[in-house]
Scaffold this motif. Structure first.
Motif, PDB file in Angstrom:
ATOM      1  N   SER A  55      64.001  20.569  72.825  1.00 61.12           N
ATOM      2  CA  SER A  55      63.172  21.734  72.506  1.00 61.12           C
ATOM      3  C   SER A  55      63.992  23.011  72.582  1.00 61.12           C
ATOM      4  O   SER A  55      63.864  23.898  71.731  1.00 61.12           O
ATOM      5  CB  SER A  55      61.981  21.810  73.460  1.00 61.12           C
ATOM      6  OG  SER A  55      61.189  22.946  73.189  1.00 61.12           O
ATOM      7  N   LEU A  56      64.851  23.119  73.586  1.00 60.79           N
ATOM      8  CA  LEU A  56      65.733  24.279  73.719  1.00 60.79           C
ATOM      9  C   LEU A  56      66.720  24.331  72.564  1.00 60.79           C
ATOM     10  O   LEU A  56      66.927  25.396  71.963  1.00 60.79           O
ATOM     11  CB  LEU A  56      66.479  24.219  75.052  1.00 60.79           C
ATOM     12  CG  LEU A  56      67.552  25.289  75.281  1.00 60.79           C
ATOM     13  CD1 LEU A  56      66.958  26.685  75.234  1.00 60.79           C
ATOM     14  CD2 LEU A  56      68.267  25.042  76.614  1.00 60.79           C
ATOM     15  N   LYS A  57      67.313  23.193  72.234  1.00 58.33           N
ATOM     16  CA  LYS A  57      68.278  23.161  71.129  1.00 58.33           C
ATOM     17  C   LYS A  57      67.628  23.602  69.831  1.00 58.33           C
ATOM     18  O   LYS A  57      68.204  24.377  69.058  1.00 58.33           O
ATOM     19  CB  LYS A  57      68.867  21.759  70.979  1.00 58.33           C
ATOM     20  CG  LYS A  57      69.978  21.684  69.936  1.00 58.33           C
ATOM     21  CD  LYS A  57      70.498  20.264  69.764  1.00 58.33           C
ATOM     22  CE  LYS A  57      71.623  20.236  68.737  1.00 58.33           C
ATOM     23  NZ  LYS A  57      72.036  18.860  68.391  1.00 58.33           N
ATOM     24  N   SER A  58      66.420  23.117  69.555  1.00 61.24           N
ATOM     25  CA  SER A  58      65.711  23.486  68.333  1.00 61.24           C
ATOM     26  C   SER A  58      65.410  24.973  68.285  1.00 61.24           C
ATOM     27  O   SER A  58      65.590  25.623  67.245  1.00 61.24           O
ATOM     28  CB  SER A  58      64.414  22.676  68.229  1.00 61.24           C
ATOM     29  OG  SER A  58      63.686  23.034  67.083  1.00 61.24           O
ATOM     30  N   SER A  59      64.965  25.527  69.408  1.00 60.35           N
ATOM     31  CA  SER A  59      64.662  26.959  69.456  1.00 60.35           C
ATOM     32  C   SER A  59      65.912  27.798  69.236  1.00 60.35           C
ATOM     33  O   SER A  59      65.887  28.785  68.495  1.00 60.35           O
ATOM     34  CB  SER A  59      64.022  27.318  70.799  1.00 60.35           C
ATOM     35  OG  SER A  59      62.733  26.757  70.917  1.00 60.35           O
ATOM     36  N   LEU A  60      67.010  27.403  69.879  1.00 54.23           N
ATOM     37  CA  LEU A  60      68.255  28.150  69.724  1.00 54.23           C
ATOM     38  C   LEU A  60      68.767  28.058  68.290  1.00 54.23           C
ATOM     39  O   LEU A  60      69.294  29.048  67.753  1.00 54.23           O
ATOM     40  CB  LEU A  60      69.312  27.632  70.701  1.00 54.23           C
ATOM     41  CG  LEU A  60      69.056  27.919  72.178  1.00 54.23           C
ATOM     42  CD1 LEU A  60      70.143  27.281  73.034  1.00 54.23           C
ATOM     43  CD2 LEU A  60      68.975  29.418  72.447  1.00 54.23           C
ATOM     44  N   HIS A  61      68.624  26.912  67.670  1.00 51.39           N
ATOM     45  CA  HIS A  61      69.047  26.780  66.272  1.00 51.39           C
ATOM     46  C   HIS A  61      68.305  27.786  65.393  1.00 51.39           C
ATOM     47  O   HIS A  61      68.917  28.463  64.552  1.00 51.39           O
ATOM     48  CB  HIS A  61      68.784  25.358  65.773  1.00 51.39           C
ATOM     49  CG  HIS A  61      68.970  25.208  64.293  1.00 51.39           C
ATOM     50  ND1 HIS A  61      70.206  25.295  63.682  1.00 51.39           N
ATOM     51  CD2 HIS A  61      68.065  25.006  63.290  1.00 51.39           C
ATOM     52  CE1 HIS A  61      70.062  25.149  62.376  1.00 51.39           C
ATOM     53  NE2 HIS A  61      68.768  24.968  62.108  1.00 51.39           N
ATOM     54  N   THR A  62      67.009  27.887  65.591  1.00 50.41           N
ATOM     55  CA  THR A  62      66.213  28.832  64.807  1.00 50.41           C
ATOM     56  C   THR A  62      66.652  30.268  65.061  1.00 50.41           C
ATOM     57  O   THR A  62      66.806  31.067  64.133  1.00 50.41           O
ATOM     58  CB  THR A  62      64.723  28.683  65.142  1.00 50.41           C
ATOM     59  OG1 THR A  62      64.301  27.346  64.820  1.00 50.41           O
ATOM     60  CG2 THR A  62      63.877  29.677  64.368  1.00 50.41           C
ATOM     61  N   ILE A  63      66.891  30.584  66.321  1.00 45.74           N
ATOM     62  CA  ILE A  63      67.257  31.950  66.707  1.00 45.74           C
ATOM     63  C   ILE A  63      68.605  32.347  66.114  1.00 45.74           C
ATOM     64  O   ILE A  63      68.746  33.410  65.495  1.00 45.74           O
ATOM     65  CB  ILE A  63      67.289  32.079  68.236  1.00 45.74           C
ATOM     66  CG1 ILE A  63      65.870  31.984  68.810  1.00 45.74           C
ATOM     67  CG2 ILE A  63      67.952  33.397  68.662  1.00 45.74           C
ATOM     68  CD1 ILE A  63      65.830  31.800  70.315  1.00 45.74           C
ATOM     69  N   ILE A  64      69.622  31.512  66.286  1.00 42.96           N
ATOM     70  CA  ILE A  64      70.975  31.914  65.900  1.00 42.96           C
ATOM     71  C   ILE A  64      71.249  31.708  64.406  1.00 42.96           C
ATOM     72  O   ILE A  64      72.313  32.105  63.915  1.00 42.96           O
ATOM     73  CB  ILE A  64      72.053  31.201  66.740  1.00 42.96           C
ATOM     74  CG1 ILE A  64      72.086  29.694  66.460  1.00 42.96           C
ATOM     75  CG2 ILE A  64      71.823  31.476  68.217  1.00 42.96           C
ATOM     76  CD1 ILE A  64      73.186  28.957  67.230  1.00 42.96           C
ATOM     77  N   SER A  65      70.279  31.112  63.701  1.00 37.91           N
ATOM     78  CA  SER A  65      70.430  30.926  62.256  1.00 37.91           C
ATOM     79  C   SER A  65      69.685  31.985  61.446  1.00 37.91           C
ATOM     80  O   SER A  65      69.850  32.051  60.216  1.00 37.91           O
ATOM     81  CB  SER A  65      69.916  29.536  61.849  1.00 37.91           C
ATOM     82  OG  SER A  65      70.612  28.511  62.522  1.00 37.91           O
ATOM     83  N   ALA A  66      68.892  32.799  62.112  1.00 41.43           N
ATOM     84  CA  ALA A  66      68.045  33.772  61.409  1.00 41.43           C
ATOM     85  C   ALA A  66      68.795  35.080  61.152  1.00 41.43           C
ATOM     86  O   ALA A  66      69.477  35.602  62.036  1.00 41.43           O
ATOM     87  CB  ALA A  66      66.791  34.051  62.229  1.00 41.43           C
ATOM     88  N   ASN A  67      68.643  35.579  59.933  1.00 41.35           N
ATOM     89  CA  ASN A  67      69.158  36.910  59.565  1.00 41.35           C
ATOM     90  C   ASN A  67      70.648  37.071  59.851  1.00 41.35           C
ATOM     91  O   ASN A  67      71.106  38.121  60.315  1.00 41.35           O
ATOM     92  CB  ASN A  67      68.365  37.996  60.301  1.00 41.35           C
ATOM     93  CG  ASN A  67      66.891  37.924  60.013  1.00 41.35           C
ATOM     94  OD1 ASN A  67      66.474  37.789  58.863  1.00 41.35           O
ATOM     95  ND2 ASN A  67      66.077  38.010  61.057  1.00 41.35           N
ATOM     96  N   VAL A  68      71.409  36.014  59.573  1.00 40.14           N
ATOM     97  CA  VAL A  68      72.851  36.042  59.820  1.00 40.14           C
ATOM     98  C   VAL A  68      73.582  36.636  58.624  1.00 40.14           C
ATOM     99  O   VAL A  68      73.302  36.290  57.474  1.00 40.14           O
ATOM    100  CB  VAL A  68      73.391  34.623  60.102  1.00 40.14           C
ATOM    101  CG1 VAL A  68      74.906  34.643  60.250  1.00 40.14           C
ATOM    102  CG2 VAL A  68      72.742  34.043  61.353  1.00 40.14           C
ATOM    103  N   THR A  69      74.516  37.530  58.891  1.00 39.19           N
ATOM    104  CA  THR A  69      75.406  38.048  57.854  1.00 39.19           C
ATOM    105  C   THR A  69      76.623  37.136  57.783  1.00 39.19           C
ATOM    106  O   THR A  69      77.334  36.969  58.775  1.00 39.19           O
ATOM    107  CB  THR A  69      75.849  39.483  58.170  1.00 39.19           C
ATOM    108  OG1 THR A  69      74.699  40.324  58.220  1.00 39.19           O
ATOM    109  CG2 THR A  69      76.809  40.002  57.114  1.00 39.19           C
TER     110      THR A  69
END
Length: 268
Positions: A55-69
């Motif tokens: 669950s933590l891994k999935s949440s972090l994936h979403t967070i660090i993949s969003a709005n990336v330049t």
């Protein structure tokens, strides 16, 4: 480090006692990374706080993949001159494996130059140098051309021999061991890549595993050693500053394992 020295003292004491009474004592393991709190917990990481495991891994994936330049491969040259600037000499960068401070102007492919080292080797999953994981600044660092060649696409493990300009890093036939001061850095970069790239963006699903000789598969090992390095070599000011610069100036995402090294053991 003090913690390492204490573990060594304990190991010697236990081994001596075992010899005296004829017992076998299991080897001591590294102390798990301590829990941390950051200024980003209530904002950037708010949807991950309190979670564990998958669950933590999935949440972090979403967070660090969003709005990336995303940066181009050529743009990495100038970015690395900022992210990896020598704190004691603004004209130089610090080379990852060798620890050498070298002029920013000596970037290129000739002997004596520094070039762009992919800590997650691009052949592990065919990352290429097109914009994407092969240009992700979080795992690309300056390194001497020859030292970069020594590492090649080897997995990470302990053992081997030092070499010219190694800075204490070692290499053998199937693995590469970074110098002690950046072992944790390497582990956190590899594990960042495993969370950032899950195969849902047209690129390979990157994962750590617990073996070497992974070839072109989208895996890098050894996970047990990477976890050990994360515990033994916690983030320092250079690594933390690098994370902040990438977040604020370039890609606008963070390496969560620099902010929360304890999340490594929670996920793996």
């Amino acid at each position: 480090m003090l913690a390492t020295r204490i573990r060594q003292w304990k190991s010697v004491a236990l081994t001596t006692a075992a010899v005296l009474v004829g017992l076998t004592v299991p080897a001591l393991t590294a102390t798990p990374a301590a829990a941390t709190t950051t200024a980003y917990d209530s904002t950037y990481y708010k949807n991950a706080i309190g979670k564990t495991g998958t669950s933590l891994k999935s949440s972090l994936h979403t967070i660090i993949s969003a709005n990336v330049t995303k940066l181009s491969y050529s743009a990495l040259w100038d970015a690395l001159k900022v992210t990896d600037q020598d704190p004691n000499n603004s004209s130089n960068v610090i080379l990852l494996y060798s620890g050498i401070s070298r002029s920013k102007t000596l970037n290129g492919g000739d002997s004596g130059d520094w070039n762009r080292e992919h800590v997650w080797a691009i052949s592990h999953g065919d990352l290429t140098t097109s914009t994407g994981p092969g240009t992700d600044l979080h795992h690309i660092r300056p390194e001497d051309v020859a030292v970069n060649g020594k590492r090649g696409n080897l997995d990470f493990d302990e053992g081997g021999s030092t070499f010219t300009n190694s800075g204490g890093s070692k290499v053998d036939s199937d693995s590469f061991e970074p110098r002690d001061a950046v072992k944790g850095d390497v582990a956190r970069m590899i594990l960042y890549m495993a969370v950032r790239y899950e195969g849902d963006d047209g690129f390979a699903n990157l994962e750590p595993d617990d073996k070497v000789n992974n070839g072109s598969n989208p895996y890098i090992g050894k996970l047990s050693i990477l976890k050990q390095w994360n515990d033994e070599d916690p983030p320092d000011s250079f690594e933390e500053n690098r994370n902040n610069v990438i977040y604020t100036t370039y890609q606008h995402n963070r390496n969560p394992f620099i902010d929360h090294p304890e999340w490594v053991d929670s996920i793996w």
